[in-house]
Design an enzyme around this catalytic site. Structure first.
Site, mmCIF file in Angstrom:
data_model
loop_
_atom_site.group_PDB
_atom_site.id
_atom_site.type_symbol
_atom_site.label_atom_id
_atom_site.label_comp_id
_atom_site.label_asym_id
_atom_site.label_seq_id
_atom_site.Cartn_x
_atom_site.Cartn_y
_atom_site.Cartn_z
ATOM 1 C CG ASP A 47 37.713 51.095 38.963
ATOM 2 O OD1 ASP A 47 37.512 50.047 38.334
ATOM 3 O OD2 ASP A 47 36.980 51.476 39.893
ATOM 4 C CG ASP B 147 30.568 47.498 34.464
ATOM 5 O OD1 ASP B 147 30.300 48.068 35.533
ATOM 6 O OD2 ASP B 147 31.601 46.811 34.309
ATOM 7 N NE ARG C 155 29.965 53.737 42.743
ATOM 8 C CZ ARG C 155 29.939 52.876 41.741
ATOM 9 N NH1 ARG C 155 29.772 51.595 41.962
ATOM 10 N NH2 ARG C 155 30.088 53.287 40.518
ATOM 11 C CD1 TRP D 167 39.021 52.840 43.178
ATOM 12 C CD2 TRP D 167 39.693 54.873 42.535
ATOM 13 N NE1 TRP D 167 38.464 53.092 41.959
ATOM 14 C CE2 TRP D 167 38.858 54.337 41.529
ATOM 15 C CE3 TRP D 167 40.247 56.134 42.346
ATOM 16 C CZ2 TRP D 167 38.557 55.023 40.360
ATOM 17 C CZ3 TRP D 167 39.947 56.814 41.171
ATOM 18 C CH2 TRP D 167 39.104 56.262 40.193
ATOM 19 C CD1 TRP E 172 31.768 39.518 43.664
ATOM 20 C CD2 TRP E 172 30.555 37.724 43.166
ATOM 21 N NE1 TRP E 172 31.168 39.083 44.817
ATOM 22 C CE2 TRP E 172 30.415 37.976 44.547
ATOM 23 C CE3 TRP E 172 29.881 36.622 42.628
ATOM 24 C CZ2 TRP E 172 29.649 37.187 45.398
ATOM 25 C CZ3 TRP E 172 29.119 35.831 43.478
ATOM 26 C CH2 TRP E 172 29.000 36.120 44.841
ATOM 27 C CG ASP E 173 32.551 45.980 41.241
ATOM 28 O OD1 ASP E 173 33.515 46.013 42.034
ATOM 29 O OD2 ASP E 173 32.315 46.874 40.411
ATOM 30 C CG MET E 174 33.004 43.375 47.821
ATOM 31 S SD MET E 174 33.539 44.675 48.934
ATOM 32 C CE MET E 174 33.097 43.991 50.483
ATOM 33 C CG ASN E 175 32.247 48.981 43.677
ATOM 34 O OD1 ASN E 175 33.426 48.868 43.377
ATOM 35 N ND2 ASN E 175 31.281 48.825 42.803
HETATM 36 C C1 GLA Z 1 33.550 49.606 40.188
HETATM 37 C C2 GLA Z 1 34.330 48.801 39.180
HETATM 38 C C3 GLA Z 1 34.178 49.412 37.807
HETATM 39 C C4 GLA Z 1 32.716 49.470 37.439
HETATM 40 C C5 GLA Z 1 31.947 50.222 38.499
HETATM 41 C C6 GLA Z 1 30.442 50.128 38.259
HETATM 42 O O1 GLA Z 1 34.129 50.848 40.383
HETATM 43 O O2 GLA Z 1 35.681 48.713 39.543
HETATM 44 O O3 GLA Z 1 34.894 48.671 36.851
HETATM 45 O O4 GLA Z 1 32.221 48.172 37.301
HETATM 46 O O5 GLA Z 1 32.201 49.714 39.799
HETATM 47 O O6 GLA Z 1 29.711 50.773 39.227
#
Ligand code: GLA
Length: 722
Positions: free
Chosen positions: A540, A358, A435, A191, A469-472
């Site tokens: 990020d 966001d 998270r 990361w 479109w995020d995926m964490n």
């Molecule tokens: C991830 C994305 C960030 C932001 C956060 C929001 O970490 O990479 O850019 O959008 O989620 O929770």
């Protein structure tokens, strides 16, 4: 036609503009052997002897020959591409030539992203092989492009027997090439530190990179290159593979006892088991292969051209993207309509073109512990509702975009309370969280339908023109209520098919939408996602200096037009570094360019620079997006300076970025010897008030300014003098 078959020699020859690939039908049984891959060979007769088989010693033949698509349990003990299990428990698979077809154009791969080309842009070979005893038909598919040195490969497997068949491993491509003192290049990271270039000597044994995380991942990348020892940007032989896939992968190279390099790529066999009933088919994703006889730079430019022309789709494929301002690092979860509009109005004044809201606009999302899955606007924050906010932003002359994390659910959410079984988990076992979130089982159609419908409802309710479109988090505790016990091995691939299905539906429903993929930064930055979104958030970590390595590794394969890059506030939120605002702008210019800071709070002297940065983006973005990329200096290698340039296809203009990362007292900067220019053309360079020939610039170098201090950056624009 880029592909021919010489029936006397039993050799197929696949040509791209500068490379040739050959395979042959090796013996009467019809084993397919690899014959050649390298610099272009002209003509249609070759006289290259194919290996001969002695039936008494078949195993020696299998284990010692160069094999085109090695199969399991018949004597090739090197890494092989496919493993099956028949109903009787047997694993052996021995496929012989049955037929072939050569035609113009390129087939789609059902359910999967793939490069595309028209009938005159590409030629395809479909080679059908059969093992009647195992009940397997394999179709090896090769497409050769007319305009780039690229061959793509994929494989289709069909159960032609009457019983059920298990597919336990299926890779998409394999090459067997003689060792050329090879070194191996892969991209490694974590990361905030994605895609760092890693280079090692290839030694006996197997070296690989893999993902078992369900996504292509921050840690390893579905890319591998083997390069002649000492290869530079300009010199040396390069064989590269990149996987058009966004899930678990394997990329491996083995230096075999015969001193050949066998490089393979495909779906990671980890937990993979796919049932094929009689008559059913499995399509393996595509691998892109690039050969360059002229170093890494040429490899890079082939990948860039391929992806820009033959992979990325949609309205924004070849156009400037709106300059956005994203509120994440500006406000995190602490915002409301008034705050957003105050950012938007200041941004509009300075020339920024789109506001992106966001994480945090939905459900009970006041922090990152809750509410994922509840895609309903939170009107305590978005006072007046989404339509009001978007209309107000539009009135300022700006577009509007918003963030989703569609694949996720938090235990504290209305969605989870209604459908706890939709989260991926194993009965009786508490699933691991990251998270504080769980992953939705998007292998199930009803779950995908919920996601699609709840997103569509929001997107139809206002003029939303962009989605992030995020995926964490990675996948764990993998199990689906929809799959029988003996089909749980299909989960990971079905998950990826689910992502593709959802994103495909989204861009069909909203064809003008600009989609940007993201996964905790760049954790799912791969060609599979580029088929759906023309840009991906690169990392990020937006610190301008950390970004040099990240962007160097990313642009080794992916065009600058795809690389999400923002100017953020200092001290940088990821690592605390302070860099000049100007440098942050110049580094972000290499990507899609935008802002992620509270524009109402930054120092006035920084805010004052924004209109000029915006003018700079408008002036240079066509060149940055469409030009040929050259890596000139690498801070990663020299610990001092970094430089790259883009040159227009007609060589009439170029833009050089130079970052003096470390000032060294009394030692001038490293020479910046440009590339890709026309040697006989004179180029005007206003920044240094000089007119120099391409030849001087490429051989003697560009006299960049040597400044006092670290982290200084400069742009040099070269314009051909008519
Ligand atoms: C991830 C994305 C960030 C932001 C956060 C929001 O970490 O990479 O850019 O959008 O989620 O929770």
């Amino acid at each position: 036609m880029g592909i021919i078959y010489n029936s006397e020699e039993r050799i197929f020859k696949i040509d791209t503009p500068k490379s040739t690939y050959m395979l042959g039908i090796g013996d009467d049984f019809g084993h397919i052997v690899h014959v050649y891959y390298g610099k272009k060979i002209e003509g249609d007769t070759f006289g290259i002897p194919l290996p001969t088989i002695d039936p008494k010693n078949k195993i020696w033949y299998m284990d010692g020959s160069k094999m085109e698509y090695p199969t399991g349990d018949i004597g090739d003990f090197r890494e092989h591409c496919i493993e099956i299990k028949n109903a009787n428990g047997a694993h052996a698979l021995e496929c012989g030539y049955k037929k072939h077809r050569i035609y113009g154009g390129k087939p789609e791969i059902p359910g999967l992203p793939a490069t595309f080309a028209g009938e005159n842009e590409c030629t395809t070979l479909e080679l059908t092989l059969v093992d009647e005893i195992a009940g397997v038909e394999l179709v090896l598919i090769y497409s050769a492009f007319e305009d780039v040195d690229v061959i793509t490969r994929s494989v289709r497997v069909k159960n032609i027997g009457s019983d059920e068949l298990k597919l336990t491993k299926i890779l998409s491509a394999c090459i067997d090439v003689d060792n050329n003192n090879f070194e191996i290049i892969t991209l490694h990271g974590s990361w905030g530190r994605e895609r760092h270039i890693q280079r090692n000597k290839l030694t006996y044994g197997r070296y690989g990179v893999y993902s078992e995380r369900g996504v292509s991942s921050h840690q390893d990348h579905p890319f591998m290159a083997i390069v002649e020892g000492g290869t530079t940007q300009k010199m040396g032989e390069v064989y590269a593979m990149n996987f058009v896939y966004s899930g678990n992968f394997e990329a491996q190279c083995e230096l075999t006892p015969q001193n050949a390099a066998r490089m393979v790529m495909g779906i990671n066999p980890y937990q993979f088991e796919w049932t094929l009933n009689s008559g059913e088919v499995f399509d393996a994703p595509e691998v892109v292969m690039v050969y360059s006889a002229n170093g890494l730079g040429e490899m890079t430019r082939n990948f860039h051209d391929l992806y820009r022309k033959h992979l990325i789709r949609g309205k924004y494929k070849s156009t400037k993207r709106p300059i956005l301002i994203n509120n994440w690092e500006a406000t995190y979860f602490n915002f409301d309509t008034d705050k957003l509009l105050s950012i938007a109005s200041k941004a509009a004044e300075l020339g920024i073109e789109m506001l992106v809201v966001d994480d945090g606009w939905f459900g009970n999302r006041f922090d990152d512990n809750r509410a994922l899955g509840d895609w309903v606007v939170n009107e305590d924050k978005i006072k007046g509702g989404l339509k009001y906010l978007v209309d107000e932003v539009n009135k300022l002359g700006m577009k509007f975009g918003m963030w989703f994390e569609p694949e996720m659910v938090c235990p504290d959410s209305d969605l989870y309370r209604a459908h706890p079984d939709w989260a991926i988990s194993i009965p009786g076992r508490e699933p691991g969280r990251a998270r504080n979130q769980l992953v939705l089982d998007i292998t199930r159609k009803e779950v995908r339908d919920y996601i699609f419908e709840s997103m569509s409802k929001v997107l139809h309710s206002a003029n939303v023109e962009y989605v992030k479109w995020d995926m964490n988090r990675a996948l764990t505790d993998v199990w689906s209520a929809d799959l029988a016990a003996d089909r749980q091995g299909e989960f990971y691939h079905r998950y990826v098919l689910g992502v593709y299905d959802l994103q495909g539906r989204l861009i069909k429903e909203f064809p003008d939408l600009l989609l940007e993929n993201c996964s905790s930064g760049g954790g799912r930055y791969d060609p599979g996602m580029l088929y759906f979104s023309p840009q991906i958030w690169c990392s990020d970590n937006a610190d301008a200096i950390t970004r040099l390595d990240i962007q160097e590794g990313t642009s080794l394969i992916y065009p600058l037009s795809t690389m999400g890059a923002h100017i953020t506030d200092c001290p940088n939120h990821s690592n605390g570094r302070v860099t000049p605002f100007e440098t942050r702008g110049i580094v972000a210019l290499a990507g899609t360019f935008g802002y992620e800071l509270d524009i109402t709070k930054i120092p006035e002297e920084e805010r004052k620079q924004i209109p000029d940065q915006i003018a700079m983006y408008h002036r240079y973005n066509d060149l940055v997006r469409e030009g040929d990329y050259y890596r000139i200096l690498s801070f990663r290698e020299n610990n001092r300076d970094d430089s790259y340039m883009v040159v227009s296809k007609d060589k009439k203009e170029a833009l050089v970025t130079f970052v003096q990362v470390m000032h060294m007292t009394s030692v001038p900067n490293l020479p910046v010897k440009l590339e890709g220019l026309d040697p006989d053309t004179m180029y005007r360079i206003d920044e240094i008030d000089m007119t120099l020939s391409g030849s001087v610039l490429m051989n003697a170098g560009l006299p960049v300014k040597w400044e006092h201090g670290d982290y200084k950056a400069g742009l040099y624009y070269l314009k051909a003098v008519e």
